[in-house]
Scaffold this active site. Structure first.
Site, short mmCIF file in Angstrom:
data_model
loop_
_atom_site.label_atom_id
_atom_site.label_comp_id
_atom_site.label_asym_id
_atom_site.label_seq_id
_atom_site.Cartn_x
_atom_site.Cartn_y
_atom_site.Cartn_z
N SER A 1 0.84 -1.19 0.00
CA SER A 1 0.00 0.00 0.00
C SER A 1 0.89 1.25 0.00
O SER A 1 1.67 1.44 -0.92
CB SER A 1 -0.97 -0.04 1.18
OG SER A 1 -2.01 0.88 1.03
N ASP B 1 -9.94 -4.13 -5.17
CA ASP B 1 -9.37 -3.20 -4.19
C ASP B 1 -9.93 -1.80 -4.42
O ASP B 1 -9.74 -1.21 -5.48
CB ASP B 1 -7.85 -3.19 -4.33
CG ASP B 1 -7.15 -2.50 -3.17
OD1 ASP B 1 -7.82 -1.76 -2.43
OD2 ASP B 1 -5.93 -2.69 -3.02
N HIS C 1 -7.92 -5.22 -1.00
CA HIS C 1 -6.67 -4.64 -0.52
C HIS C 1 -5.83 -5.63 0.30
O HIS C 1 -4.60 -5.59 0.24
CB HIS C 1 -7.00 -3.42 0.35
CG HIS C 1 -5.85 -2.48 0.53
ND1 HIS C 1 -5.23 -1.84 -0.52
CD2 HIS C 1 -5.21 -2.06 1.65
CE1 HIS C 1 -4.26 -1.07 -0.06
NE2 HIS C 1 -4.23 -1.19 1.26
#
Length: 685
Positions: A533, A618, A653
């Site tokens: 991320s 995501d 995610h």
């Protein structure tokens, strides 16, 4: 198999007088069959690259699985006369949530079996799990795509049947004390939690809007004080908090503001005996703790309990009938400070002791207000996750459980330390390290994996990982770079790695790499960096700065197309993120982003091997960021190192939701690293 390079379809994305052409902007359209075909082609290319490593992947999976106690129970916690806990069973992907009455011989009851709910679904993630105060009902929410699209339901715990309640696009929930009133959050089209609703079970009336946050910079959170006196609505941006409370006993209550919103002031609260205890940063960036009248809260009449300190960050407060436990970060070291409130402000205070100098510790599940026992979660680089109960009256610490690591794991065979790397501007950046003693030769470089994150003020404290042993037992050293942008050294550390100061994060990671090389821990040909991320942004930006320093980069759900993403306010999260990254529509903010955005700063150079992972669903960092980055990199790089992209077509995610599926994904990541290092043999016994 040749790497797929999608067709160029130039799109003009120029801004502020700079000509910018995005050749792969079209990959954002997941409804385009050509986009899906390209993602499948990326997956096929990656699978072909890993085909010769099938035996290694299986070996790693088997190793990691063999260390896990598959039949396992969480340490139960007590609430309202019941013990609650979760259980994992061999061969089952998900937890089962259970409870039993706090009575001799009481049978256990199944509240929620996620395995049964996951049947026929490639993904399942639990959000809310809230038992009603009368202990008869369970409010729970599930996401079945990975896109953070939760549906809230209510279950009758006696019959195991769900009531006719299904509220979509929500996640968090909290009960009123009558056990018939359920409060929940809803989301807007950008998946921002922005409204609080009141649902009355069986009343047959429309749900009532209780609170709405109109400012797109703010997200709404919902909770309850530990004494169950108030429901708390937190409306928060990246740097500002406003708190509202509702009387949990009044099903008609309207929210009232605790303190008026002030830009840059953050706070949290709990309640005890008619007083609010507020953590607030109104006098300096690190927080102080004050106590004020709950009926008429005011900083003007508040009593300061703990003053702010420049070198100590107050991170959290657990408040009980008689006790208060404050989580402090003292120059990077976590401390749990206990206050005896029964003897007033003159009562003694003390710190819960721990046996190691580098560790991570914090409050675990502590649901009961009138408790004299405080539950602590503890781990270090060599100590598995451990749960302690601390008797706050005597100070006695009892180990309730240390996560088993099967196969004869002995922490004495491993060692850890922390070094400091000197950044270009003089900042001392901590690096935590762990290795297997028998395989460490002082001054002799070894393969090394360095992990980093560095964003949102989130610290990456030292932690144990049983899967990491598959690297350590092959002679790999593991490191955590505590770069600026994280909260590892308090709020100042965060401020020095966000907005205009964001480049410090990337420079810090480079400095950590240089220090590890200079001190003989590793070499550029043995150094792999990993982040996910915002950490994916970190490692990709560092690779642009100094591609010669790294052998390989693993970037999971990487935020690498910074400018294009932050220019699109229709995307989830974008507007609220302006306070973390800046708004590229502002020339000054654009100039900073233009200097580090990984996608925009790729150039003709020899790059490390790259492995990029993403999820089709995501909603936080869309799949196309990894796909576009790989496409552009392949057209520019001057070397023959692989650029691999893996897109989980059923997840978001966090990757795969099932524990065995997640383990298989991690086995592939480790196989990539070991192949790059040339360590494809067996682990050291």
């Amino acid at each position: 198999m040749k790497a797929p390079i999608p067709a160029r379809r130039p799109k003009d994305v120029s801004i502020h007088g700079e000509t910018r052409i995005d050749d792969w902007h079209w990959l954002r359209d997941r409804d385009d069959p050509e986009v899906i075909a390209h993602l499948h082609a990326e997956n096929a290319h990656t699978e072909a690259w890993f085909a010769p490593l099938a035996a290694l992947k299986q070996q790693l999976y088997d190793e990691m699985l063999a260390r896990i106690q598959e039949d396992d129970d969480e340490v139960p916690w007590r609430w309202h006369g019941w013990w609650h806990w979760s259980r994992t069973a061999k061969g089952r992907q998900y937890e089962t949530w259970l409870r039993r009455r706090d009575q001799p011989g009481a049978p256990e009851e199944v509240m929620l079996d996620l395995n049964a709910l996951a049947e026929g679904k490639p993904f399942l993630q639990l959000g809310a799990l809230e038992v009603s105060p009368d202990t008869k009902l369970l409010a729970y929410s599930l996401d079945e795509t990975g896109a953070l699209d939760y549906t809230l339901r209510v279950r009758d715990l006696a019959s195991g049947a769900d009531l006719p309640v299904a509220i979509e696009k929500t996640e968090d929930a909290a009960w009123g004390n009558d056990s018939r009133t359920l409060y929940y959050l809803s989301k807007d089209e950008a998946k921002r939690t922005h409204r609080v609703w009141r649902h009355r079970l069986g009343a047959g009336v429309p749900d009532e809007l209780v609170f709405e946050e109109a400012d797109e910079l703010f997200w709404v959170g919902l909770g309850k004080t530990r004494d169950e006196r108030y429901l708390v609505i937190a409306s928060a941006s990246k740097d500002t908090t406003e708190l509202h409370v509702l009387d949990a006993d009044d099903a008609q209550a309207r929210p009232r503001v605790v303190l008026p919103r002030r830009r840059g002031i953050e706070m949290s609260l709990d309640h005890r005996h008619g007083r609010f205890y507020l953590l607030i940063n109104d006098t300096a960036r690190n927080f102080r703790l004050v106590e004020t009248d709950a009926a008429a809260p005011s900083l003007a009449t508040a009593t300061e309990l703990i003053a702010q300190r420049d070198d100590v960050m107050l991170e959290d407060v657990d408040l009980f009938e008689r006790w208060m436990v404050v989580q402090e970060r003292d120059r990077g070291t976590l401390k749990l400070r206990v206050f005896d409130l029964a003897h007033g402000r003159g009562g003694r205070d003390w710190h819960i002791p721990f046996d190691e100098t580098v560790y991570s510790a914090g409050g675990d599940v502590n649901e009961e207000f009138a408790s004299d026992v405080y539950r602590v979660a503890y781990t270090s680089m060599v100590t598995p996750h451990s749960v302690y109960d601390v008797d706050l009256k005597s100070g006695e610490r009892v180990l309730k459980k240390r996560q088993p690591v099967l196969g004869g794991y002995d922490p004495a065979l491993y060692d850890s330390t922390q070094i400091l790397a000197r950044a270009a501007d003089g900042a001392a950046v901590p690096v935590s390290l762990v290795w297997k003693r028998a395989l460490r030769r002082d001054g002799e470089p070894q393969p090394l994996l360095m992990y980093g994150y560095g964003a949102y003020g989130i610290p990456v404290d030292p932690y144990f990982s049983s899967s990491r042993l598959s690297l350590l037992d092959r002679g790999v050293v593991f490191a955590i770079a505590h770069v600026r942008g994280g909260g590892d050294l308090g709020r100042r550390w965060y401020d020095e790695g966000k907005l205009a100061a964001k480049p410090n994060s990337f420079a810090d990671l480079v400095a950590c790499a240089q220090a590890l090389i200079a001190q003989g821990w590793t070499t550029p040909q043995q150094l792999i960096i990993e982040g996910g991320s915002a950490g994916g942004l970190l490692v990709a930006a560092a690779a642009n700065l100094r591609p010669d320093l790294f052998r390989a980069v693993v970037a999971e759900v990487p935020f690498v197309d910074v400018i294009n993403t932050m220019l699109d306010e229709t995307l989830p999260l974008t507007v609220g993120e302006f306070l973390e990254w800046g708004n590229p529509k502002t020339p000054a903010d654009y100039a900073v982003m233009r200097g580090y955005s990984p996608y925009d700063n790729l150039r003709a150079a020899a790059y490390p091997a790259m492995y990029l992972r993403a999820g089709l669903n995501d909603s936080q960092v869309p799949y196309w960021e990894a796909a576009k980055f790989a496409a552009r990199l392949r057209t520019l790089k001057t070397d023959a190192e692989p650029v691999l992209v893996s897109i989980n077509m059923d997840a978001g995610h966090g990757g795969a939701s099932g524990r065995y599926d997640a383990l298989a994904e991690r086995a592939e990541v480790l196989a990539f690293m070991l192949a790059v290092w040339g360590l494809t043999g067996c682990a050291t016994p």
